[in-house]
Design an enzyme around this catalytic site. Structure first.
Site, short mmCIF file in Angstrom:
data_model
loop_
_atom_site.label_atom_id
_atom_site.label_comp_id
_atom_site.label_asym_id
_atom_site.label_seq_id
_atom_site.Cartn_x
_atom_site.Cartn_y
_atom_site.Cartn_z
N CYS A 351 0.93 -1.04 0.19
CA CYS A 351 0.46 0.21 -0.17
C CYS A 351 0.90 1.02 0.33
O CYS A 351 1.10 1.89 0.85
CB CYS A 351 -1.15 0.12 0.80
SG CYS A 351 -1.97 -0.99 1.35
N TYR A 379 21.42 -6.65 -3.77
CA TYR A 379 21.09 -5.48 -3.39
C TYR A 379 19.21 -5.66 -2.97
O TYR A 379 18.70 -4.59 -3.29
CB TYR A 379 20.94 -3.99 -3.59
CG TYR A 379 22.87 -3.19 -3.08
CD1 TYR A 379 22.64 -3.53 -2.29
CD2 TYR A 379 23.49 -3.11 -4.42
CE1 TYR A 379 24.51 -2.87 -1.73
CE2 TYR A 379 24.70 -3.26 -3.81
CZ TYR A 379 25.60 -2.98 -2.73
OH TYR A 379 26.76 -3.11 -2.35
C1 LIG Z 1 29.04 -0.87 -0.30
C2 LIG Z 1 30.23 -0.70 0.23
C3 LIG Z 1 30.56 -1.75 -1.21
C4 LIG Z 1 30.58 -2.28 -2.63
O1 LIG Z 1 30.24 -1.38 -3.04
P1 LIG Z 1 29.52 -1.88 -3.97
O2 LIG Z 1 28.61 -0.93 -5.17
O3 LIG Z 1 28.34 -3.13 -3.93
O4 LIG Z 1 30.64 -2.73 -4.91
C5 LIG Z 1 32.29 -1.51 -0.67
N1 LIG Z 1 32.97 -0.61 0.79
C6 LIG Z 1 32.22 -0.12 0.83
C7 LIG Z 1 32.75 0.15 2.00
C8 LIG Z 1 31.01 -0.20 1.26
O5 LIG Z 1 30.26 0.60 1.85
#
Ligand SMILES: *Cc1c(COP(=O)(O)O)cnc(C)c1O
Length: 422
Positions: A351, A379
Protein backbone atom coordinates in the site's frame (compact mmCIF):
# COMPACT_ATOMS: atom_id res chain seq x y z
CA UNK A 1 17.32 -11.63 -28.20
CA UNK A 2 20.04 -10.24 -25.96
CA UNK A 3 19.32 -9.94 -22.28
CA UNK A 4 21.13 -7.38 -20.19
CA UNK A 5 23.58 -8.82 -17.76
CA UNK A 6 24.71 -12.36 -17.37
CA UNK A 7 25.75 -14.76 -20.14
CA UNK A 8 24.38 -17.45 -17.80
CA UNK A 9 20.84 -16.25 -18.55
CA UNK A 10 19.55 -17.18 -22.02
CA UNK A 11 16.22 -17.51 -23.80
CA UNK A 12 15.88 -20.88 -25.51
CA UNK A 13 12.79 -21.73 -27.56
CA UNK A 14 10.96 -18.83 -25.92
CA UNK A 15 11.87 -19.90 -22.39
CA UNK A 16 14.22 -18.10 -20.00
CA UNK A 17 16.88 -20.38 -18.54
CA UNK A 18 19.52 -19.67 -15.91
CA UNK A 19 22.41 -22.14 -16.16
CA UNK A 20 20.07 -24.40 -18.11
CA UNK A 21 17.31 -24.39 -15.46
CA UNK A 22 13.85 -23.33 -16.64
CA UNK A 23 12.80 -20.34 -14.53
CA UNK A 24 9.10 -21.15 -14.96
CA UNK A 25 9.72 -24.63 -13.61
CA UNK A 26 11.59 -23.25 -10.59
CA UNK A 27 8.76 -20.79 -9.91
CA UNK A 28 6.21 -23.62 -9.99
CA UNK A 29 8.35 -25.88 -7.84
CA UNK A 30 9.33 -23.38 -5.12
CA UNK A 31 6.60 -20.72 -5.38
CA UNK A 32 6.93 -16.96 -5.85
CA UNK A 33 8.33 -14.43 -5.10
CA UNK A 34 11.60 -16.32 -5.48
CA UNK A 35 15.22 -15.24 -5.82
CA UNK A 36 17.29 -17.55 -8.01
CA UNK A 37 21.09 -17.31 -8.16
CA UNK A 38 23.67 -18.91 -10.41
CA UNK A 39 26.66 -20.02 -8.37
CA UNK A 40 28.65 -20.33 -11.60
CA UNK A 41 27.98 -16.66 -12.39
CA UNK A 42 29.22 -15.62 -8.92
CA UNK A 43 32.34 -17.75 -9.27
CA UNK A 44 33.17 -16.40 -12.70
CA UNK A 45 32.70 -12.82 -11.45
CA UNK A 46 35.16 -13.32 -8.60
CA UNK A 47 37.58 -15.25 -10.82
CA UNK A 48 37.90 -12.15 -13.02
CA UNK A 49 39.26 -10.20 -10.02
CA UNK A 50 41.49 -13.05 -8.83
CA UNK A 51 42.99 -13.70 -12.27
CA UNK A 52 43.81 -10.04 -12.82
CA UNK A 53 45.48 -9.92 -9.37
CA UNK A 54 47.52 -13.09 -9.84
CA UNK A 55 51.14 -12.76 -8.79
CA UNK A 56 50.38 -9.76 -6.55
CA UNK A 57 49.82 -9.67 -2.83
CA UNK A 58 46.06 -9.12 -2.73
CA UNK A 59 42.76 -9.85 -1.03
CA UNK A 60 39.28 -9.60 -2.53
CA UNK A 61 36.92 -8.76 0.33
CA UNK A 62 33.34 -9.40 -0.81
CA UNK A 63 31.21 -6.46 0.37
CA UNK A 64 28.55 -8.71 1.82
CA UNK A 65 25.90 -6.07 2.32
CA UNK A 66 25.08 -6.62 -1.38
CA UNK A 67 23.83 -10.14 -0.59
CA UNK A 68 24.52 -11.64 2.80
CA UNK A 69 22.74 -14.99 2.50
CA UNK A 70 24.84 -17.71 4.10
CA UNK A 71 25.23 -19.89 1.00
CA UNK A 72 26.42 -16.84 -0.97
CA UNK A 73 29.04 -16.10 1.71
CA UNK A 74 30.05 -19.77 1.77
CA UNK A 75 30.52 -19.65 -2.02
CA UNK A 76 32.89 -16.69 -1.76
CA UNK A 77 34.72 -18.01 1.31
CA UNK A 78 35.47 -21.24 -0.57
CA UNK A 79 36.67 -19.17 -3.53
CA UNK A 80 39.33 -17.63 -1.27
CA UNK A 81 37.62 -14.32 -0.58
CA UNK A 82 37.71 -12.21 2.51
CA UNK A 83 34.77 -10.02 3.47
CA UNK A 84 33.95 -6.36 3.93
CA UNK A 85 31.47 -6.02 6.79
CA UNK A 86 29.54 -3.04 8.15
CA UNK A 87 28.06 -4.48 11.34
CA UNK A 88 28.70 -7.13 13.93
CA UNK A 89 25.70 -9.02 12.59
CA UNK A 90 27.54 -9.33 9.29
CA UNK A 91 30.59 -10.63 11.17
CA UNK A 92 28.50 -13.40 12.76
CA UNK A 93 27.22 -14.32 9.30
CA UNK A 94 30.78 -14.57 7.94
CA UNK A 95 31.72 -16.91 10.79
CA UNK A 96 28.52 -18.97 10.41
CA UNK A 97 29.26 -19.42 6.69
CA UNK A 98 32.82 -20.65 7.28
CA UNK A 99 34.53 -17.36 6.38
CA UNK A 100 37.64 -16.12 8.11
CA UNK A 101 37.75 -13.15 10.48
CA UNK A 102 41.44 -12.77 9.64
CA UNK A 103 40.38 -11.92 6.07
CA UNK A 104 37.59 -9.56 7.13
CA UNK A 105 37.73 -5.77 7.12
CA UNK A 106 35.24 -3.81 9.19
CA UNK A 107 33.86 -0.67 7.49
CA UNK A 108 31.13 1.77 8.50
CA UNK A 109 30.77 5.21 10.08
CA UNK A 110 28.92 4.19 13.24
CA UNK A 111 30.68 1.27 14.92
CA UNK A 112 29.54 0.82 18.52
CA UNK A 113 31.73 -0.28 21.43
CA UNK A 114 30.26 -3.76 21.68
CA UNK A 115 30.73 -4.22 17.93
CA UNK A 116 34.40 -3.24 18.23
CA UNK A 117 34.89 -5.60 21.16
CA UNK A 118 33.35 -8.55 19.33
CA UNK A 119 35.37 -7.84 16.16
CA UNK A 120 38.59 -7.66 18.21
CA UNK A 121 37.74 -10.91 19.96
CA UNK A 122 37.03 -12.63 16.61
CA UNK A 123 40.30 -11.21 15.24
CA UNK A 124 39.23 -9.17 12.21
CA UNK A 125 41.99 -8.23 9.81
CA UNK A 126 41.45 -4.51 10.28
CA UNK A 127 39.04 -1.72 11.08
CA UNK A 128 38.42 0.78 8.30
CA UNK A 129 38.18 3.86 10.52
CA UNK A 130 36.14 6.84 9.39
CA UNK A 131 36.69 9.58 12.02
CA UNK A 132 38.88 10.91 14.86
CA UNK A 133 36.17 9.96 17.32
CA UNK A 134 36.28 6.38 16.13
CA UNK A 135 40.09 6.26 16.56
CA UNK A 136 39.73 7.36 20.18
CA UNK A 137 36.95 4.90 20.91
CA UNK A 138 38.67 1.98 19.20
CA UNK A 139 41.89 2.66 21.13
CA UNK A 140 39.96 2.61 24.42
CA UNK A 141 38.09 -0.60 23.58
CA UNK A 142 41.25 -2.35 22.36
CA UNK A 143 43.22 -1.46 25.50
CA UNK A 144 40.34 -2.47 27.76
CA UNK A 145 40.41 -5.91 26.12
CA UNK A 146 44.19 -6.23 26.04
CA UNK A 147 44.22 -6.13 22.24
CA UNK A 148 45.93 -4.16 19.52
CA UNK A 149 43.48 -2.99 16.85
CA UNK A 150 44.80 -2.90 13.31
CA UNK A 151 43.48 0.17 11.49
CA UNK A 152 43.19 1.52 8.01
CA UNK A 153 41.88 5.04 7.55
CA UNK A 154 39.04 5.48 5.13
CA UNK A 155 39.91 8.60 3.24
CA UNK A 156 37.36 10.63 1.36
CA UNK A 157 39.30 11.47 -1.79
CA UNK A 158 36.74 14.04 -2.98
CA UNK A 159 36.31 12.61 -6.46
CA UNK A 160 33.01 12.42 -8.34
CA UNK A 161 32.18 8.82 -9.19
CA UNK A 162 29.54 10.06 -11.64
CA UNK A 163 26.78 7.95 -10.14
CA UNK A 164 23.41 8.43 -8.38
CA UNK A 165 23.65 10.86 -5.42
CA UNK A 166 22.40 8.21 -2.98
CA UNK A 167 25.22 5.84 -3.95
CA UNK A 168 28.02 8.40 -4.36
CA UNK A 169 30.23 8.31 -1.31
CA UNK A 170 33.56 9.92 -2.20
CA UNK A 171 32.55 13.59 -2.34
CA UNK A 172 33.21 16.26 0.31
CA UNK A 173 29.53 16.50 1.23
CA UNK A 174 29.19 12.78 2.12
CA UNK A 175 29.13 11.36 5.63
CA UNK A 176 31.80 8.82 4.70
CA UNK A 177 35.50 8.82 5.42
CA UNK A 178 38.06 11.30 6.69
CA UNK A 179 38.56 14.40 4.54
CA UNK A 180 41.69 14.14 2.43
CA UNK A 181 43.22 17.30 3.94
CA UNK A 182 42.72 15.96 7.49
CA UNK A 183 43.99 12.47 6.81
CA UNK A 184 47.68 13.09 7.57
CA UNK A 185 46.72 14.47 10.97
CA UNK A 186 44.47 11.46 11.56
CA UNK A 187 47.37 9.11 10.81
CA UNK A 188 49.57 11.00 13.32
CA UNK A 189 46.72 10.72 15.83
CA UNK A 190 46.34 6.96 15.19
CA UNK A 191 50.08 6.39 15.52
CA UNK A 192 50.09 8.09 18.91
CA UNK A 193 47.38 5.84 20.36
CA UNK A 194 48.85 2.75 22.05
CA UNK A 195 45.88 0.48 21.35
CA UNK A 196 46.12 0.94 17.58
CA UNK A 197 48.43 -0.28 14.85
CA UNK A 198 48.29 1.49 11.50
CA UNK A 199 48.25 -1.05 8.65
CA UNK A 200 46.54 0.47 5.67
CA UNK A 201 44.60 3.08 3.79
CA UNK A 202 41.26 2.73 2.05
CA UNK A 203 38.55 4.52 0.14
CA UNK A 204 35.22 3.65 -1.40
CA UNK A 205 33.93 6.27 -3.79
CA UNK A 206 30.47 5.03 -4.65
CA UNK A 207 28.46 2.33 -6.31
CA UNK A 208 27.37 1.39 -9.84
CA UNK A 209 30.44 3.20 -11.22
CA UNK A 210 30.86 2.64 -14.97
CA UNK A 211 34.17 4.39 -15.63
CA UNK A 212 37.78 3.70 -14.69
CA UNK A 213 38.85 7.35 -14.44
CA UNK A 214 37.31 8.11 -11.00
CA UNK A 215 39.11 5.07 -9.56
CA UNK A 216 42.45 6.26 -10.93
CA UNK A 217 41.84 9.75 -9.52
CA UNK A 218 40.99 8.26 -6.12
CA UNK A 219 44.06 5.98 -6.19
CA UNK A 220 46.31 8.94 -7.01
CA UNK A 221 44.89 10.85 -4.06
CA UNK A 222 45.47 7.84 -1.78
CA UNK A 223 49.05 7.36 -2.98
CA UNK A 224 49.83 11.05 -2.39
CA UNK A 225 48.78 10.45 1.21
CA UNK A 226 50.67 7.17 1.53
CA UNK A 227 53.83 9.00 0.49
CA UNK A 228 53.21 11.85 2.93
CA UNK A 229 52.43 9.44 5.79
CA UNK A 230 55.48 7.29 5.13
CA UNK A 231 57.74 10.34 5.04
CA UNK A 232 56.88 10.60 8.74
CA UNK A 233 58.11 7.08 9.41
CA UNK A 234 54.79 5.23 9.49
CA UNK A 235 54.30 2.16 7.31
CA UNK A 236 51.18 1.59 5.20
CA UNK A 237 51.03 -2.11 4.35
CA UNK A 238 47.97 -2.25 2.15
CA UNK A 239 46.01 -0.03 -0.18
CA UNK A 240 42.28 -0.80 -0.31
CA UNK A 241 40.53 0.78 -3.28
CA UNK A 242 37.02 -0.19 -2.16
CA UNK A 243 34.24 -1.54 -4.36
CA UNK A 244 31.63 0.10 -6.50
CA UNK A 245 32.15 -1.38 -9.95
CA UNK A 246 28.87 -1.19 -11.86
CA UNK A 247 26.95 -3.87 -13.74
CA UNK A 248 24.70 -3.83 -16.79
CA UNK A 249 21.04 -3.29 -15.89
CA UNK A 250 20.03 -1.93 -19.30
CA UNK A 251 22.63 -0.39 -21.59
CA UNK A 252 25.38 0.58 -19.15
CA UNK A 253 28.82 -0.55 -20.29
CA UNK A 254 30.99 -0.77 -17.17
CA UNK A 255 34.60 -1.85 -17.59
CA UNK A 256 35.25 -5.54 -16.99
CA UNK A 257 36.70 -6.25 -13.55
CA UNK A 258 40.03 -7.32 -15.03
CA UNK A 259 40.28 -4.08 -17.02
CA UNK A 260 39.67 -2.05 -13.86
CA UNK A 261 42.15 -4.09 -11.83
CA UNK A 262 44.73 -3.91 -14.63
CA UNK A 263 44.47 -0.12 -14.86
CA UNK A 264 44.84 0.29 -11.09
CA UNK A 265 47.83 -2.08 -10.90
CA UNK A 266 49.49 -0.19 -13.76
CA UNK A 267 49.03 3.07 -11.85
CA UNK A 268 50.48 1.53 -8.68
CA UNK A 269 53.47 0.30 -10.70
CA UNK A 270 54.08 3.59 -12.46
CA UNK A 271 54.16 5.37 -9.11
CA UNK A 272 56.52 2.85 -7.56
CA UNK A 273 53.95 1.19 -5.29
CA UNK A 274 53.62 -2.09 -7.20
CA UNK A 275 54.90 -4.20 -4.30
CA UNK A 276 52.11 -3.15 -1.94
CA UNK A 277 49.25 -5.46 -1.03
CA UNK A 278 46.03 -4.36 -2.74
CA UNK A 279 42.54 -4.95 -1.41
CA UNK A 280 39.26 -4.71 -3.29
CA UNK A 281 35.78 -4.60 -1.76
CA UNK A 282 33.42 -5.51 -4.62
CA UNK A 283 29.78 -6.16 -3.83
CA UNK A 284 27.37 -5.58 -6.70
CA UNK A 285 29.81 -6.70 -9.43
CA UNK A 286 30.16 -10.16 -7.83
CA UNK A 287 26.47 -10.96 -7.37
CA UNK A 288 24.24 -8.47 -9.22
CA UNK A 289 24.00 -10.22 -12.55
CA UNK A 290 24.05 -13.68 -10.94
CA UNK A 291 20.46 -13.45 -9.70
CA UNK A 292 16.87 -12.90 -10.79
CA UNK A 293 13.66 -12.33 -8.87
CA UNK A 294 10.71 -14.42 -10.08
CA UNK A 295 7.19 -13.18 -9.54
CA UNK A 296 3.72 -14.27 -10.66
CA UNK A 297 1.26 -11.96 -12.39
CA UNK A 298 -1.84 -11.71 -10.18
CA UNK A 299 -4.07 -9.19 -11.95
CA UNK A 300 -3.99 -7.15 -15.13
CA UNK A 301 -5.81 -3.91 -14.36
CA UNK A 302 -6.44 -1.56 -17.26
CA UNK A 303 -7.10 2.12 -16.55
CA UNK A 304 -7.79 5.33 -18.47
CA UNK A 305 -4.18 6.54 -18.36
CA UNK A 306 -2.18 3.56 -17.11
CA UNK A 307 -2.29 -0.20 -17.24
CA UNK A 308 -1.16 -1.98 -14.12
CA UNK A 309 0.34 -5.44 -14.01
CA UNK A 310 -0.01 -6.43 -10.35
CA UNK A 311 2.51 -9.09 -9.32
CA UNK A 312 3.22 -10.94 -6.08
CA UNK A 313 6.64 -9.33 -5.51
CA UNK A 314 6.81 -5.84 -4.11
CA UNK A 315 9.05 -3.07 -2.81
CA UNK A 316 9.63 -5.06 0.38
CA UNK A 317 11.23 -7.81 -1.75
CA UNK A 318 13.13 -5.52 -4.11
CA UNK A 319 13.58 -1.95 -2.93
CA UNK A 320 15.90 -0.58 -5.61
CA UNK A 321 13.22 0.79 -7.96
CA UNK A 322 11.35 2.54 -5.12
CA UNK A 323 14.49 3.78 -3.36
CA UNK A 324 16.71 4.88 -6.26
CA UNK A 325 14.22 4.88 -9.13
CA UNK A 326 16.44 2.09 -10.43
CA UNK A 327 15.60 0.60 -13.82
CA UNK A 328 15.64 -3.19 -13.80
CA UNK A 329 14.78 -5.34 -16.81
CA UNK A 330 11.55 -7.35 -16.54
CA UNK A 331 11.06 -10.34 -18.81
CA UNK A 332 8.30 -12.94 -19.15
CA UNK A 333 9.84 -16.30 -18.29
CA UNK A 334 7.90 -17.97 -21.12
CA UNK A 335 7.10 -16.03 -24.27
CA UNK A 336 3.46 -16.10 -25.32
CA UNK A 337 2.15 -16.27 -28.84
CA UNK A 338 -1.19 -14.76 -29.71
CA UNK A 339 -1.17 -12.03 -27.07
CA UNK A 340 -0.42 -8.46 -28.09
CA UNK A 341 2.22 -6.54 -26.18
CA UNK A 342 0.83 -3.64 -24.16
CA UNK A 343 2.44 -1.04 -21.93
CA UNK A 344 2.31 -1.89 -18.24
CA UNK A 345 3.43 -0.50 -14.92
CA UNK A 346 4.59 -3.57 -13.02
CA UNK A 347 3.55 -3.01 -9.40
CA UNK A 348 3.33 -4.97 -6.16
CA UNK A 349 0.55 -5.36 -3.60
CA UNK A 350 2.08 -3.02 -0.98
CA UNK A 351 0.00 0.00 0.00
CA UNK A 352 2.38 2.68 -1.32
CA UNK A 353 2.36 4.45 -4.68
CA UNK A 354 6.14 4.00 -4.66
CA UNK A 355 5.62 0.24 -4.81
CA UNK A 356 6.62 -0.45 -8.38
CA UNK A 357 9.20 -2.71 -10.00
CA UNK A 358 9.08 -1.22 -13.49
CA UNK A 359 7.18 1.49 -15.32
CA UNK A 360 5.96 1.69 -18.90
CA UNK A 361 7.13 -1.77 -19.91
CA UNK A 362 6.03 -3.37 -23.19
CA UNK A 363 4.99 -6.88 -22.22
CA UNK A 364 2.81 -9.57 -23.79
CA UNK A 365 1.43 -11.24 -20.67
CA UNK A 366 -1.63 -12.70 -19.02
CA UNK A 367 -2.63 -13.47 -15.45
CA UNK A 368 -0.72 -16.39 -13.93
CA UNK A 369 2.42 -15.79 -16.02
CA UNK A 370 5.82 -15.76 -14.35
CA UNK A 371 8.00 -12.67 -14.79
CA UNK A 372 11.70 -12.36 -14.04
CA UNK A 373 13.24 -9.16 -12.74
CA UNK A 374 16.84 -9.37 -13.96
CA UNK A 375 20.10 -8.36 -12.27
CA UNK A 376 18.44 -8.80 -8.88
CA UNK A 377 21.32 -10.61 -7.14
CA UNK A 378 22.66 -7.47 -5.43
CA UNK A 379 20.78 -5.25 -2.98
CA UNK A 380 17.65 -7.37 -3.49
CA UNK A 381 17.17 -9.91 -0.71
CA UNK A 382 19.70 -8.01 1.41
CA UNK A 383 17.36 -4.99 1.54
CA UNK A 384 14.13 -6.97 1.86
CA UNK A 385 11.81 -6.11 4.72
CA UNK A 386 8.58 -7.39 6.24
CA UNK A 387 6.63 -4.21 5.43
CA UNK A 388 2.91 -4.96 5.22
CA UNK A 389 3.67 -8.13 7.22
CA UNK A 390 4.89 -9.81 4.08
CA UNK A 391 7.17 -12.81 4.64
CA UNK A 392 10.46 -12.52 2.82
CA UNK A 393 10.96 -14.51 -0.38
CA UNK A 394 12.64 -17.89 -0.66
CA UNK A 395 16.08 -18.18 -2.29
CA UNK A 396 17.51 -20.83 -4.61
CA UNK A 397 21.14 -21.36 -5.57
CA UNK A 398 21.78 -23.24 -8.80
CA UNK A 399 24.87 -25.46 -8.60
CA UNK A 400 25.32 -27.49 -11.77
CA UNK A 401 22.06 -29.36 -12.40
CA UNK A 402 20.96 -28.99 -8.77
CA UNK A 403 18.64 -26.30 -7.45
CA UNK A 404 19.37 -25.86 -3.72
CA UNK A 405 16.88 -24.16 -1.46
CA UNK A 406 19.24 -21.83 0.47
CA UNK A 407 16.52 -19.92 2.34
CA UNK A 408 13.01 -21.07 3.09
CA UNK A 409 10.11 -18.77 2.47
CA UNK A 410 9.63 -17.01 5.79
CA UNK A 411 6.67 -18.40 7.74
CA UNK A 412 4.19 -15.75 8.88
CA UNK A 413 4.54 -16.98 12.48
CA UNK A 414 8.21 -15.94 12.38
CA UNK A 415 7.14 -12.35 11.72
CA UNK A 416 5.45 -12.20 15.13
CA UNK A 417 8.13 -13.97 17.12
CA UNK A 418 9.61 -11.78 19.82
CA UNK A 419 6.45 -9.65 20.03
CA UNK A 420 4.33 -9.50 23.20
CA UNK A 421 0.74 -8.59 23.78
CA UNK A 422 0.23 -6.12 26.64
C1 LIG B 1 28.79 -0.83 -0.21
C2 LIG B 1 30.26 -0.86 -0.02
C3 LIG B 1 31.06 -1.60 -0.91
C4 LIG B 1 30.51 -2.34 -2.09
O1 LIG B 1 29.90 -1.52 -3.05
P1 LIG B 1 29.39 -2.17 -4.42
O2 LIG B 1 28.88 -1.01 -5.19
O3 LIG B 1 28.31 -3.13 -4.09
O4 LIG B 1 30.56 -2.83 -5.06
C5 LIG B 1 32.42 -1.64 -0.66
N1 LIG B 1 32.98 -0.97 0.39
C6 LIG B 1 32.23 -0.25 1.25
C7 LIG B 1 32.89 0.44 2.38
C8 LIG B 1 30.85 -0.16 1.07
O5 LIG B 1 30.12 0.56 1.92
Amino acid sequence: MTLPGSPHLVRLAGELRLDGHSLVDLAHRFGTPLFVYSQAAMLSAVAAYHQALQGRPHLVCYAMKANSSLAVLQTFARAGCGFDIVSVGELERVLAAGGSAAKTVFSGVGKKRDEMARALEAGVRCFNVESHGELVRLDEVARAHGKLARVSLRVNPDVDAGTHPYISTGLKGNKFGIAHHEALDAYRHAAALPGLEVVGIDCHIGSQIVQIAPYLDALDRLLDLVEAVEREGLVIHHVDVGGGLGITYTDEAPPAADALVGALLARLDSRGHGWREVLFEPGRSLVGNAGVLLTEVQYLKRGPTKNFCIVDAAMNDLLRPAMYEAWMAIEPCRQRDGIAAETWDVVGPVCESGDWLGRDRRLAISEGDTLAVLSAGAYGMAMASNYNTRPRAAEIMLVGDQAHLIREREPIQALMSGERLL
